[in-house]
Scaffold this active site. Structure first.
Site, mmCIF file in Angstrom:
data_model
loop_
_atom_site.group_PDB
_atom_site.id
_atom_site.type_symbol
_atom_site.label_atom_id
_atom_site.label_comp_id
_atom_site.label_asym_id
_atom_site.label_seq_id
_atom_site.Cartn_x
_atom_site.Cartn_y
_atom_site.Cartn_z
ATOM 1 N N HIS A 210 48.308 -15.625 10.993
ATOM 2 C CA HIS A 210 47.278 -14.633 11.298
ATOM 3 C C HIS A 210 46.626 -14.781 12.665
ATOM 4 O O HIS A 210 45.859 -13.933 13.086
ATOM 5 C CB HIS A 210 46.169 -14.667 10.230
ATOM 6 C CG HIS A 210 45.232 -15.821 10.408
ATOM 7 N ND1 HIS A 210 45.530 -17.074 9.959
ATOM 8 C CD2 HIS A 210 44.024 -15.923 11.016
ATOM 9 C CE1 HIS A 210 44.547 -17.902 10.269
ATOM 10 N NE2 HIS A 210 43.619 -17.238 10.913
HETATM 11 C C1 UD1 Z 1 39.026 -14.462 11.544
HETATM 12 C C2 UD1 Z 1 38.607 -15.548 12.526
HETATM 13 C C3 UD1 Z 1 39.625 -16.667 12.503
HETATM 14 C C4 UD1 Z 1 39.868 -17.168 11.096
HETATM 15 C C5 UD1 Z 1 40.260 -15.995 10.219
HETATM 16 C C6 UD1 Z 1 40.511 -16.418 8.796
HETATM 17 C C7 UD1 Z 1 37.414 -14.785 14.546
HETATM 18 C C8 UD1 Z 1 37.532 -14.517 15.985
HETATM 19 N N1 UD1 Z 1 38.572 -15.030 13.894
HETATM 20 O O1 UD1 Z 1 40.258 -13.912 12.009
HETATM 21 O O2 UD1 Z 1 39.134 -17.752 13.281
HETATM 22 O O3 UD1 Z 1 40.896 -18.134 11.119
HETATM 23 O O4 UD1 Z 1 39.211 -15.026 10.255
HETATM 24 O O5 UD1 Z 1 41.083 -15.380 8.066
HETATM 25 O O6 UD1 Z 1 36.331 -14.774 14.019
HETATM 26 N N2 UD1 Z 1 40.774 -7.083 8.214
HETATM 27 C C9 UD1 Z 1 40.893 -6.415 7.012
HETATM 28 N N3 UD1 Z 1 40.087 -6.787 5.988
HETATM 29 C C10 UD1 Z 1 39.182 -7.778 6.091
HETATM 30 C C11 UD1 Z 1 39.057 -8.452 7.332
HETATM 31 C C12 UD1 Z 1 39.868 -8.100 8.376
HETATM 32 O O7 UD1 Z 1 41.696 -5.514 6.858
HETATM 33 O O8 UD1 Z 1 38.488 -8.090 5.098
HETATM 34 C C13 UD1 Z 1 41.664 -6.707 9.339
HETATM 35 C C14 UD1 Z 1 41.080 -5.683 10.239
HETATM 36 O O9 UD1 Z 1 42.093 -4.825 10.638
HETATM 37 C C15 UD1 Z 1 40.614 -6.487 11.433
HETATM 38 C C16 UD1 Z 1 41.630 -7.621 11.473
HETATM 39 O O10 UD1 Z 1 41.971 -7.842 10.099
HETATM 40 O O11 UD1 Z 1 40.587 -5.751 12.600
HETATM 41 C C17 UD1 Z 1 41.109 -8.883 12.074
HETATM 42 O O12 UD1 Z 1 39.954 -9.339 11.353
HETATM 43 P P1 UD1 Z 1 38.883 -10.307 12.029
HETATM 44 O O13 UD1 Z 1 37.876 -10.689 11.052
HETATM 45 O O14 UD1 Z 1 38.413 -9.751 13.319
HETATM 46 O O15 UD1 Z 1 39.718 -11.597 12.424
HETATM 47 P P2 UD1 Z 1 40.722 -12.448 11.548
HETATM 48 O O16 UD1 Z 1 42.071 -12.234 12.077
HETATM 49 O O17 UD1 Z 1 40.527 -12.306 10.084
#
Ligand code: UD1
Length: 374
Positions: A210
């Protein structure tokens, strides 16, 4: 004593659980009553990434939910900052506790620092020395504005000392070891994931992917193809796919298909993930937390990155950094399987030697109480 704990993403719920439990039991052991107000930023909002962790890890419901959701780093962090500031002004805590290295950590730390509210950072001092990682910036800023830095490892303490933060740092061990020790029996009793996936008494691997560096570049297709190769040539692989990765597969490589032996499944809860990791012959991952969980459970890990914040796992022979090179990935997985066959049993990595005694949370809560009383 009033504490605000700021969390928002899946790994933070795991870290919060033991600390929250220790806070609620400290009064029974002659300590103060601690009112811990949990603020959930809403960074992770899917039930499979959030609600299931609160219920399985028996974390009290968040007192405040900010529902910030996804967005660019600036937008997401700004929304959290504004929301957390409002809460802190309203609640007036003695201390704010932030966990790990996500945008929720950064926002919690910055909001408190600006209001001059003392900050504790749990899992302080980790460094990948790669500023391209958003988490690295979050860690550095959070450590430098925090008042008490709870470091999980000797390496983390050394990193903090190099940044002149030794005086504020305390070595407590790793709260994720606390969490695994508390939950591994429960996971073995309750999780049915092995029978659901028809993996009982069969060798298999577990993969997760991820990190932005792996999902938001050409590396994604290379890594997905490498997983296909491992699954086709070496052993079946279960791949719980993070929503970020699902969405990137859809946009970056829509024609990619999982091949024979590779099973893509929805993200799983904590107890199922522990069960899978424990029973697996090998873990392939770019997650920081899963590298450690594999180590704690004596399952060899192949890390799909060039560096790690957990060099102890590599030094102890439990983890190999392979980056995104498909031949190297297959070669290392094949070596791991060869060693398992030759030894006839799982290796033992002695987690306590590097990650503490499984009571990091108790030490953190004592540290918080001492700090606030002073
Ligand atoms: C975040 C953390 C990362 C951690 C990870 C654990 C930051 C910069 N990154 O990354 O350090 O290892 O969480 O999982 O804070 N999305 C969904 N549903 C959700 C959450 C996210 O669909 O409940 C999708 C969205 O399209 C979003 C993308 O995932 O744009 C990225 O989510 P985001 O929370 O920004 O970062 P993670 O990749 O989850």
């Amino acid at each position: 004593m009033r504490i605000v704990s700021v969390v928002g993403a899946r790994p933070q719920f795991v870290k919060l659980a033991p600390v929250s439990r220790a806070m609620s039991s400290v009064h029974e052991h002659g300590g103060p009553v601690i009112e811990d107000i949990i603020v959930h930023t809403g960074q992770h909002y899917d039930p499979g990434l959030s609600d299931i962790f609160f219920s399985e890890l028996q974390i009290p419901e968040p007192g405040i939910e900010l529902d910030i959701g996804s967005g660019s780093h600036g937008r997401q962090t700004a929304g959290m900052l504004e929301g957390i500031e409002r809460v802190l002004l309203d609640v007036g805590p003695d201390m704010v506790v932030v966990y790990g290295d996500t945008n929720s950590t950064l926002a919690g730390a910055l909001a408190a620092a600006k209001l001059r509210i003392p900050i504790a950072h749990v899992e302080a001092g980790l460094r990948s020395f790669d500023r391209d990682m958003p988490e690295e910036v979050n860690r550095i800023v959070s450590d430098h504005v925090a008042d008490i830095l709870f470091a999980p490892t000797v390496t983390a303490m050394e990193n903090l000392a190099k940044e002149n933060l030794a005086e504020r740092s305390v070595l407590v061990g790793d709260v994720m070891l606390d969490a695994i020790r508390f939950n591994s029996n429960l996971s073995a009793q309750r999780s049915e994931i092995l029978s659901i996936l028809n993996l009982e008494n069969r060798p298999f691997g577990v993969a997760t992917l991820h990190r932005a560096a792996n999902t938001d570049s050409d590396r994604l297709l290379v890594l997905l193809d490498a997983l296909n190769r491992v699954a086709r040539d070496l052993l079946p692989v279960v791949f719980p796919v993070h929503p970020r990765t699902v969405s990137r597969i859809g946009t970056e490589c829509p024609d990619w298909q999982p091949g024979p032996g590779l099973s893509l499944i929805d993200p799983v809860g904590y107890l199922d993930m522990i069960r899978l990791t424990d029973a697996a012959s090998v873990v392939l991952t770019d997650s920081g937390g899963l590298q450690k969980e594999a180590f704690f459970l004596n399952t060899p890990c192949v890390t799909l990155r060039e560096e790690t914040e957990w060099p102890e796992t590599v030094d102890a022979g439990g983890n190999v950094l392979v980056g995104a090179a498909p031949d190297r990935i297959c070669e290392v997985v094949s070596q791991v399987l060869g060693e398992l066959r030759d030894n006839g049993k799982q290796p033992s990595f002695s987690a306590e030697q590097y990650f503490g005694d499984g009571n990091a949370a108790g030490k953190i809560v004592n540290g918080i109480i001492d700090f606030v009383r002073r």
